[in-house]
Design a protein around this motif. Structure first.
Motif, PDB file in Angstrom:
ATOM      1  N   ILE A 152      18.473   6.130 -27.751  1.00 52.11           N
ATOM      2  CA  ILE A 152      18.958   7.038 -28.793  1.00 52.11           C
ATOM      3  C   ILE A 152      17.872   7.295 -29.825  1.00 52.11           C
ATOM      4  O   ILE A 152      17.607   8.446 -30.212  1.00 52.11           O
ATOM      5  CB  ILE A 152      20.220   6.442 -29.453  1.00 52.11           C
ATOM      6  N   LEU A 153      17.242   6.235 -30.295  1.00 46.81           N
ATOM      7  CA  LEU A 153      16.227   6.349 -31.334  1.00 46.81           C
ATOM      8  C   LEU A 153      15.040   7.184 -30.874  1.00 46.81           C
ATOM      9  O   LEU A 153      14.483   7.966 -31.655  1.00 46.81           O
ATOM     10  CB  LEU A 153      15.762   4.959 -31.753  1.00 46.81           C
ATOM     11  N   GLU A 154      14.658   7.056 -29.621  1.00 43.96           N
ATOM     12  CA  GLU A 154      13.511   7.807 -29.115  1.00 43.96           C
ATOM     13  C   GLU A 154      13.732   9.312 -29.234  1.00 43.96           C
ATOM     14  O   GLU A 154      12.853  10.052 -29.695  1.00 43.96           O
ATOM     15  CB  GLU A 154      13.247   7.435 -27.659  1.00 43.96           C
ATOM     16  N   ILE A 155      14.899   9.778 -28.836  1.00 45.50           N
ATOM     17  CA  ILE A 155      15.177  11.212 -28.910  1.00 45.50           C
ATOM     18  C   ILE A 155      15.299  11.672 -30.354  1.00 45.50           C
ATOM     19  O   ILE A 155      14.723  12.694 -30.761  1.00 45.50           O
ATOM     20  CB  ILE A 155      16.455  11.546 -28.121  1.00 45.50           C
ATOM     21  N   ALA A 156      16.054  10.927 -31.166  1.00 46.40           N
ATOM     22  CA  ALA A 156      16.251  11.337 -32.556  1.00 46.40           C
ATOM     23  C   ALA A 156      14.920  11.421 -33.299  1.00 46.40           C
ATOM     24  O   ALA A 156      14.653  12.397 -34.015  1.00 46.40           O
ATOM     25  CB  ALA A 156      17.189  10.369 -33.261  1.00 46.40           C
ATOM     26  N   THR A 157      14.068  10.436 -33.115  1.00 49.91           N
ATOM     27  CA  THR A 157      12.782  10.417 -33.806  1.00 49.91           C
ATOM     28  C   THR A 157      11.905  11.579 -33.366  1.00 49.91           C
ATOM     29  O   THR A 157      11.264  12.241 -34.198  1.00 49.91           O
ATOM     30  CB  THR A 157      12.066   9.081 -33.541  1.00 49.91           C
ATOM     31  N   ALA A 158      11.881  11.852 -32.075  1.00 48.04           N
ATOM     32  CA  ALA A 158      11.075  12.963 -31.557  1.00 48.04           C
ATOM     33  C   ALA A 158      11.531  14.298 -32.120  1.00 48.04           C
ATOM     34  O   ALA A 158      10.724  15.234 -32.249  1.00 48.04           O
ATOM     35  CB  ALA A 158      11.138  12.983 -30.037  1.00 48.04           C
ATOM     36  N   GLU A 159      12.810  14.400 -32.460  1.00 47.37           N
ATOM     37  CA  GLU A 159      13.366  15.657 -32.980  1.00 47.37           C
ATOM     38  C   GLU A 159      13.432  15.690 -34.499  1.00 47.37           C
ATOM     39  O   GLU A 159      14.025  16.596 -35.080  1.00 47.37           O
ATOM     40  CB  GLU A 159      14.768  15.877 -32.401  1.00 47.37           C
ATOM     41  N   GLY A 160      12.840  14.703 -35.157  1.00 50.66           N
ATOM     42  CA  GLY A 160      12.803  14.686 -36.614  1.00 50.66           C
ATOM     43  C   GLY A 160      14.119  14.319 -37.261  1.00 50.66           C
ATOM     44  O   GLY A 160      14.350  14.637 -38.440  1.00 50.66           O
ATOM     45  N   CYS A 161      14.984  13.642 -36.528  1.00 51.45           N
ATOM     46  CA  CYS A 161      16.300  13.274 -37.045  1.00 51.45           C
ATOM     47  C   CYS A 161      16.378  11.776 -37.321  1.00 51.45           C
ATOM     48  O   CYS A 161      15.556  11.001 -36.844  1.00 51.45           O
ATOM     49  CB  CYS A 161      17.388  13.664 -36.052  1.00 51.45           C
ATOM     50  N   GLY A 162      17.406  11.387 -38.087  1.00 51.21           N
ATOM     51  CA  GLY A 162      17.634   9.988 -38.399  1.00 51.21           C
ATOM     52  C   GLY A 162      18.826   9.444 -37.643  1.00 51.21           C
ATOM     53  O   GLY A 162      19.722  10.194 -37.237  1.00 51.21           O
TER      54      GLY A 162
END
Length: 261
Positions: A152-162
């Motif tokens: 989950i964190l990998e995708i969110a971080t790549a998309e600039g989300c928290g």
């Protein structure tokens, strides 16, 4: 609290509970549009849950006053339905349904778009859907709990989300909330080893900016610190020898985009 490994009979009951919760969420989804109040959503959940021979798990849980959580725009989770809260074009709203039937619980939620929404709202909603699926995809017998949060964190971080840390998924079965806690931020290869027969929710809460939260004075509602939109999607998952089963899967895709009027 020990983690429950469900046997065949209990798994079948979990399948029924998941199907009930999914059905009620789909029923509400079909009725959402601008002009609907979150109080009406609560009425629909009560009516449809009863029609299916179940009870709303959330009603009265630790004093919660409603049968469903309705979290709009900047509300991260635990929004309380209110007849005065009217859905407007441009809103996003998460509807979180938990159903109790024959002593077992199914838990699912989705975030719906009311008419045309902002770019930020659309982005956080789409990223959240992808985060949920990424977390589900790593579930299998022998995997680690941290694998879910890492995906989950990998995708969110790549998309600039928290990714909100204060809340996570949870074991579910004869109780709505059981062990284990399922963090939505984690490190691959760390944490409890998953075993076939475990059931838990994955329900990432994703933000546009920093995922700091603010608790409102009603004791339930949690919002983003900066008022930016946030999204959540949730499924109840069974760990199997081969991988996973989504117990709250929809037979048809939910109509996430709802009319502006």
């Amino acid at each position: 609290m020990a983690i429950v490994i469900h046997g065949a009979q209990d798994i079948e009951k979990m399948r029924v509970a998941g199907k009930v919760a999914a059905g009620t969420l789909a029923y509400v989804a079909s009725k959402l549009r601008a002009g609907v109040t979150t109080g009406q959503i609560d009425e629909w959940v009560r009516e449809d849950t009863a029609r299916r021979g179940a009870q709303p798990s959330q009603l009265g849980y630790k004093g919660f006053p409603a049968a469903v959580c309705t979290s709009r725009n900047e509300v991260i989770c635990h929004g309380i339905p209110n007849p005065a809260h009217v859905l407007k074009p441009g809103d996003i709203v998460n509807v979180d349904v938990t159903s109790n039937i024959d002593g077992f619980h199914g838990d699912t939620s989705a975030t719906f778009e009311i008419g045309e929404i902002s770019d930020d709202a659309r982005h956080v909603t789409e990223v959240c859907k992808r985060c949920l699926q990424a977390g589900i995809d790593v579930v299998r017998h022998g995997a680690r709990l941290g694998d879910i949060g890492a995906a989950i964190l990998e995708i969110a971080t790549a998309e600039g989300c928290g990714v909100v840390e204060e809340f996570g998924g949870h074991g579910i079965g004869r109780k709505m909330h059981m062990a284990p806690h399922v963090p939505h931020r984690g490190k691959a290869g760390r944490g409890v080893r998953l075993r076939a027969g475990m059931t838990f929710t994955i329900e990432p809460m994703i933000t546009i900016g920093h995922p700091r939260v603010v608790h409102l004075d009603d004791g339930w509602t949690v919002v983003t610190h900066d008022g930016t939109p946030t999204a959540q999607f949730e499924h109840t998952i069974l760990v199997t020898k081969e991988g996973y089963e989504i117990l709250t899967a929809q037979p048809e895709p939910l109509p996430l985009k709802r009319p502006a009027a």
